[in-house]
Design a protein around this motif. Structure first.
Motif, PDB file in Angstrom:
ATOM      1  N   SER A   1    -100.153  56.949   3.277  1.00 54.07           N
ATOM      2  CA  SER A   1    -100.819  57.454   2.088  1.00 54.07           C
ATOM      3  C   SER A   1    -101.373  56.288   1.275  1.00 54.07           C
ATOM      4  O   SER A   1    -100.662  55.327   1.004  1.00 54.07           O
ATOM      5  CB  SER A   1     -99.818  58.269   1.262  1.00 54.07           C
TER       6      SER A   1
ATOM      7  N   THR B   1    -103.658  55.355  -2.222  1.00 57.78           N
ATOM      8  CA  THR B   1    -104.290  55.855  -3.443  1.00 57.78           C
ATOM      9  C   THR B   1    -105.200  54.766  -3.990  1.00 57.78           C
ATOM     10  O   THR B   1    -104.756  53.643  -4.216  1.00 57.78           O
ATOM     11  CB  THR B   1    -103.228  56.235  -4.486  1.00 57.78           C
TER      12      THR B   1
ATOM     13  N   ARG C   1    -106.840  60.009  -2.970  1.00 55.61           N
ATOM     14  CA  ARG C   1    -105.687  59.717  -2.113  1.00 55.61           C
ATOM     15  C   ARG C   1    -106.033  60.088  -0.673  1.00 55.61           C
ATOM     16  O   ARG C   1    -106.510  61.197  -0.407  1.00 55.61           O
ATOM     17  CB  ARG C   1    -104.457  60.494  -2.586  1.00 55.61           C
TER      18      ARG C   1
ATOM     19  N   GLU D   1    -104.429  60.755   2.728  1.00 53.18           N
ATOM     20  CA  GLU D   1    -103.112  61.041   3.288  1.00 53.18           C
ATOM     21  C   GLU D   1    -103.276  61.463   4.741  1.00 53.18           C
ATOM     22  O   GLU D   1    -103.926  62.469   5.013  1.00 53.18           O
ATOM     23  CB  GLU D   1    -102.433  62.155   2.471  1.00 53.18           C
ATOM     24  N   ASP D   2    -102.740  60.671   5.655  1.00 52.86           N
ATOM     25  CA  ASP D   2    -102.911  60.925   7.087  1.00 52.86           C
ATOM     26  C   ASP D   2    -104.383  61.170   7.422  1.00 52.86           C
ATOM     27  O   ASP D   2    -104.717  62.085   8.181  1.00 52.86           O
ATOM     28  CB  ASP D   2    -102.053  62.126   7.532  1.00 52.86           C
TER      29      ASP D   2
END
Lengths: 203, 371
Positions: B11, B13, B30, B32-33
């Motif tokens: 993750s 940001t 963000r 994420e994956d």
């Protein structure tokens, strides 16, 4: 002087890139490089080096200060945008001081002190008495500088700085340590409108 | 560019900052994956600053960026509910664009990165646009053929992966958005001109004026709009004081010419793209002009004819924004790249430097290719 605030000072408004870290009268580290352009590349690495040299972490800074001009429009913006964002990221006050004020008060605040900056096609002047402005930074013609000051103070002796002198970064740090941030916002002192004219039919 | 250790960061940001033209923008995203989620997306426009001049004035834009950027960044952080320490990196547009404004955003990005010891990513604005179709859920997957059309740019790009772009064609004079703005200025429609020309065109007769279709039928997929703009100027001069209907008819005729040219060039771009990168069947439009509904509709039609999927980002991510800059920054960080604090602001910065060198769209001159 351990009670004095730890100040990071930045000046890119004239022909140099200058950074100083000071506490009261003690300069912990400083760096100045002469350049007419390139401040956007050098400023951040120089700030990083100055703090590293002094062994100070960013979180320890009490104040960030920056010259607001007049000077090169681009130079003024490089310093201001960096200083403002740095102060915001650290949640510390950012103090903007006119380049003319820094020049005038370089050797102290007492008495009558004036400063002049000459740029291509423009000239700027300011006058202070015991650190307070009698003539706030303003644009003028190069040959009316002396007369403007004389009109304020008559024949009294005035200590002049400039034109053709660079801002003293240590003087900036010292000035910023003592002023009320609310009275010294980090806003540009361009003193000149953008060079642009309205379309002919827009009047 | 230096390698930055982000191994196993599932993750990321990132704060994105965009100041290369006349939008002061900040966003937090963000990743994420591999899936982007926009946590905040703030844009402070400058239309009122530039409207009296009927165009963007660089010095005025730069001044407005200084005034507005802090508050815009603060708002983006607040809306994301994060502190600066929570970031994994700071991404700022470093060019191409109006150099005064680019510097403001880049220096702010450097300061924030330095203050919290985070990596800086100096983002190419064009890469932001190129990746913008991936901001939306289920956005475009690599590789895809991108038509990037804005006030400053007009290119076909094969987007193969993050950081891997091949320019297939570009304008040899004006950008498409610039052509719209110039026609708006000729007709005194106001600023910014693109949407106003589009709106006027809806009320007009597109067959009234016979305007040229520059580059139509030519090999390759380059554009040229200077001749079309000049033809419009000639019609305006002939009309003297054009009525509202005259204006609408000219806008409609102009937009019809644009649609023909865009369709022709896009067809050729597909012909170039397919044999080299496989018939992936993905056509994407991005940039401010991709907000034009008529152009979108024509591209969609064309894509359907050729068995392509057509995709364009939501309108708010077509025009300049910081979410796309944050995405480009996060994608680069994920691959382990970040930039030095000495990174310069680059007024000219081709996304595909190889293509720009081999086939410059403008005479290279001493400053090199523009984009």
């Amino acid at each position: 002087m351990s009670g004095a605030p730890l100040v990071l000072a930045i000046d890119t408004s004239l022909d140099s890139c200058s950074v100083a870290l000071a506490r009261g009268d003690e300069v912990l580290a400083s760096a100045t490089e002469t350049m007419q352009r390139g401040q956007a590349e050098r400023l951040a690495p120089m700030v990083k080096d100055v703090l590293a040299t002094a062994g100070v972490r960013f979180s320890e800074l009490d104040r960030v200060t920056v010259t607001t001009g007049p000077g090169s429009f681009t130079g003024v913006r490089v310093g201001l945008s960096f200083a403002r964002a740095l102060a915001m990221a650290l949640n510390k006050p950012c103090i903007g001081v006119s380049t003319l004020e820094v020049l005038a008060l370089r050797a102290g605040e007492r008495g009558l002190r004036a400063a002049a900056i000459a740029a291509p096609g423009a000239s700027y002047v300011a006058l202070y008495e015991d650190g307070a402005a009698l003539i706030a930074p303003r644009a003028c013609l190069a040959d009316e500088r002396e007369a403007l000051v004389a009109a304020q103070v008559g024949a009294r002796a005035v200590a002049w700085t400039g034109p053709g002198v660079g801002a003293d970064i240590v003087a900036l740090a010292r000035r910023a340590a003592g002023v009320d941030p609310a009275l010294y916002p980090p806003n540009p002192t361009y003193l000149r409108a953008p060079h642009v004219t309205l379309p002919a039919d827009a009047a | 560019m230096t390698r930055y250790l982000t191994a196993a960061m599932a993750s990321l940001t990132v704060l994105g900052i965009e100041t290369s033209c006349d939008e002061t923008a900040a966003a937090v995203l963000r990743l994420e994956d591999g899936e982007p989620r926009v946590l905040s997306d703030i844009i402070l426009g400058q239309v009122a600053h530039h409207a009296p001049y009927k165009g963007v004035v660089p010095e005025i834009a730069a001044r407005a960026h200084v005034e507005g950027l802090d508050a815009t960044i603060a708002a983006a952080m607040r809306e994301a509910g994060l502190g600066f320490a929570d970031l994994d990196g700071v991404a700022a547009t470093a060019g191409p664009g109006l150099i005064g404004g680019v510097m403001v955003g880049l220096l702010a990005g450097k300061a924030i990165a330095l203050a919290h010891d985070k990596p800086l990513v100096a983002v190419n604005h064009l890469e932001g646009h190129a990746l913008s179709p991936r901001l939306a859920t289920g956005g475009a997957t690599f590789p895809y053929l991108l038509l990037l059309v804005s006030g400053g740019h007009c290119q076909f790009i094969a987007v193969l992966d993050v950081g891997v772009y091949r320019r297939l064609g570009t304008t040899i004079d004006d950008a498409l958005g610039e052509a719209f703005d110039k026609v708006a200025k000729l007709l005194d429609l106001g600023f910014p001109g693109g949407p106003l020309v589009e709106a006027a065109a809806r009320q007009g007769d597109s067959t009234r004026f016979a305007l040229p279709r520059p580059m139509l039928g030519r090999e390759g997929c380059d554009f040229s709009f200077a001749g079309l703009k000049t033809a419009c100027a000639r019609e305006v001069a002939r009309l003297g004081h054009p009525s509202d209907q005259d204006k609408a008819d000219l806008c409609a005729s102009f937009q019809a010419a644009i649609l023909d040219v865009v369709a022709d060039r896009t067809t050729n771009a597909m012909r170039l793209f397919d044999p080299m990168w496989g018939a992936t069947g993905r056509l994407v439009a991005a940039g401010g002009v991709a907000a034009n509904q008529a152009i979108r509709a024509r591209l969609e039609e064309l894509a359907a004819e050729r068995g392509y999927d057509f995709n364009a980002p939501p309108l708010k991510w077509c025009t300049d924004n910081a979410a796309m800059i944050a995405l480009a920054g996060a994608e680069r960080l994920r691959l382990g790249f970040s930039d030095d604090l000495s990174f310069p602001a680059r007024p000219r910065w081709p996304l595909d430097e190889m293509a720009a060198r081999l086939r410059p769209s403008h005479k290279p001159g001493r400053k090199g290719a523009k984009a």
